[in-house]
Design a protein around this motif. Structure first.
Motif, PDB file in Angstrom:
ATOM      1  N   ALA A  68       0.825  -1.212   0.000  1.00 54.14           N
ATOM      2  CA  ALA A  68       0.000   0.000   0.000  1.00 54.14           C
ATOM      3  C   ALA A  68       0.862   1.267   0.000  1.00 54.14           C
ATOM      4  O   ALA A  68       0.483   2.290  -0.566  1.00 54.14           O
ATOM      5  CB  ALA A  68      -0.938   0.004   1.201  1.00 54.14           C
ATOM      6  N   SER A  69       2.049   1.186   0.619  1.00 56.00           N
ATOM      7  CA  SER A  69       2.923   2.376   0.621  1.00 56.00           C
ATOM      8  C   SER A  69       3.504   2.680  -0.739  1.00 56.00           C
ATOM      9  O   SER A  69       4.000   3.776  -0.954  1.00 56.00           O
ATOM     10  CB  SER A  69       4.128   2.235   1.545  1.00 56.00           C
ATOM     11  OG  SER A  69       3.988   1.330   2.520  1.00 56.00           O
ATOM     12  N   GLY A  70       3.536   1.666  -1.604  1.00 62.56           N
ATOM     13  CA  GLY A  70       4.084   1.929  -2.932  1.00 62.56           C
ATOM     14  C   GLY A  70       5.214   0.998  -3.322  1.00 62.56           C
ATOM     15  O   GLY A  70       5.850   1.183  -4.355  1.00 62.56           O
ATOM     16  N   ILE A  71       5.511  -0.007  -2.511  1.00 63.48           N
ATOM     17  CA  ILE A  71       6.464  -1.037  -2.958  1.00 63.48           C
ATOM     18  C   ILE A  71       5.740  -1.823  -4.047  1.00 63.48           C
ATOM     19  O   ILE A  71       4.661  -2.377  -3.825  1.00 63.48           O
ATOM     20  CB  ILE A  71       6.872  -1.981  -1.801  1.00 63.48           C
ATOM     21  CG1 ILE A  71       7.501  -1.206  -0.635  1.00 63.48           C
ATOM     22  CG2 ILE A  71       7.823  -3.069  -2.312  1.00 63.48           C
ATOM     23  CD1 ILE A  71       8.825  -0.565  -0.930  1.00 63.48           C
ATOM     24  N   ASP A  72       6.349  -1.820  -5.230  1.00 64.90           N
ATOM     25  CA  ASP A  72       5.677  -2.348  -6.407  1.00 64.90           C
ATOM     26  C   ASP A  72       6.282  -3.715  -6.764  1.00 64.90           C
ATOM     27  O   ASP A  72       7.463  -3.794  -7.095  1.00 64.90           O
ATOM     28  CB  ASP A  72       5.884  -1.347  -7.554  1.00 64.90           C
ATOM     29  CG  ASP A  72       5.227  -1.796  -8.840  1.00 64.90           C
ATOM     30  OD1 ASP A  72       4.778  -2.963  -8.926  1.00 64.90           O
ATOM     31  OD2 ASP A  72       5.186  -0.972  -9.772  1.00 64.90           O
ATOM     32  N   PRO A  73       5.486  -4.776  -6.698  1.00 67.05           N
ATOM     33  CA  PRO A  73       6.054  -6.114  -6.962  1.00 67.05           C
ATOM     34  C   PRO A  73       6.579  -6.279  -8.387  1.00 67.05           C
ATOM     35  O   PRO A  73       7.322  -7.224  -8.646  1.00 67.05           O
ATOM     36  CB  PRO A  73       4.880  -7.062  -6.692  1.00 67.05           C
ATOM     37  CG  PRO A  73       3.658  -6.214  -6.643  1.00 67.05           C
ATOM     38  CD  PRO A  73       4.072  -4.819  -6.331  1.00 67.05           C
TER      39      PRO A  73
END
Ligand code: AMP
Ligand code: TRP
Length: 326
Positions: A68-73
């Motif tokens: 949700a914070s923006g760590i993009d898989p």
């Protein structure tokens, strides 16, 4: 140059703005430039008191919070430490190279041991050895963390040097990657770093609603406003304002402080609004992900595969050099 970055976070509760400004905001930036690995270090979290029935929830919640914070898989490999058994294996080999006296010096160990006197387990003591394994398995050049982790990174470098000296050049020295806010302080005791172990009133969680943030900040310690010497509490609020506000707002309150006319109630109301606004999207995405556990599980399954591929390669190299491969 090596382009890898790795960091880890314990699944102990909710992410707070100290975790965000000291580490996670940096992770989000770094994933655009480097090959990034982020581990949810569940094995580390077992060294503190915990309830088994809550652990699974905490692990899932931490993964959801990072996403949700923006760590993009698509850009980063996000995985659970205990699902990559090479971490525990390498930690054992490293333990055989680590002088006990080095571990006795670790301030985090001393602090935690003083806090949990009934549970000073061997895992708490060897915690930094497992952390060195987390890091060196991926041979990163940099490790983005808050300031409290510097001593652990130095130990990882000590272990790397010892390994190289004994078994031949294998690990390069790693660099800590700090943000401009490497140490966010507690709202109520600004001589200590913001930490969930101090209690709810001390921290602002990224998931806190506007009203909660406002209430917590309203109780933050400042000073009488008449001195030119800024207290630690006031300084901390200014640091938050600098991070979450526009330069104009920051300068406005800075000047008000300098002239002795500052109204802390105004500063606090403004700051609370800014923080609540900054994490509005985060809170929305978090709710969506909570409804979608299958999607989270898929991301973790992929992360596990990608992490294992790298970790297995390093572990084979280590075992070969140590004379364990027949
Ligand atoms: P932890 O929650 O202890 O696993 O910490 C996760 C990351 O957040 C680590 O890189 C810490 O150094 C960082 N961190 C934790 N608390 C703070 C704080 N108060 N200020 C800055 N960074 C922090
Ligand atoms: N000890 C770190 C903390 O408390 C968490 C951690 C474990 C970590 N393994 C790591 C951080 C590897 C960076 C790299 O915050």
């Amino acid at each position: 140059m090596n382009q890898r970055v790795l960091s880890g976070i314990q699944p102990t509760g909710k992410l707070h703005i100290g975790n965000y400004l000291g580490a996670v905001a940096n992770w989000i930036k770094l994933q655009d430039q480097y090959e990034t690995y982020f581990a949810v270090v569940d094995m580390h979290s077992l060294t503190a008191d915990y309830k088994p029935a809550e652990k699974r929830e905490q692990i899932m919640a931490t993964v959801i919070e990072l996403l949700a914070s923006g760590i993009d898989p698509k850009k980063s490999t996000i995985f659970i430490q205990s699902q990559v058994p090479q971490h525990a294996e390498l930690a054992w080999y490293f333990a055989t190279l680590t002088p006990v006296s080095f571990l006795e010096r670790m301030t985090q160990y001393k602090d935690k041991a003083a806090r949990q006197k009934e549970n000073i387990n061997a895992g708490l003591f060897t915690y930094p050895v497992l952390q060195a394994a987390d890091i060196l398995l991926y041979k990163p050049f940099g490790v983005p963390v808050g300031e409290d982790q510097l001593q652990h990174l130095e130990l990882a470098n000590d272990i790397a040097r010892k390994f190289n000296a004994r078994f031949g050049s294998t690990f390069e020295q790693i660099k800590p990657l700090l943000t401009k806010t490497p140490r966010v302080m507690s709202l109520l005791e600004p001589s200590k770093k913001m930490s969930k172990s101090l209690g709810e009133g001390h921290v602002i969680n990224m998931n806190d609603e506007a009203a909660v943030i406002e209430k917590k900040i309203s109780k933050a310690v400042t000073d009488t406003g008449s001195t030119k010497q800024m207290s630690a509490g006031t300084k901390n609020l200014f640091t938050l304002l600098e991070n979450f506000g526009e330069p104009e707002e920051f300068n406005f309150f800075k000047e008000a402080f300098a002239s002795g006319n500052i109204k802390y109630s105004d500063l606090k109301k403004n700051l609370a609004k800014l923080i609540a606004h900054h994490f509005a999207d985060y809170r929305r995405r978090r709710k969506e992900l909570e409804k979608n556990p299958e999607q989270v599980m898929r991301i973790l399954a992929e992360g596990k595969e990608k992490a294992q591929a790298v970790a297995a390669r390093t572990l084979t190299e280590v075992k070969t050099k140590m004379g364990l491969v027949l």
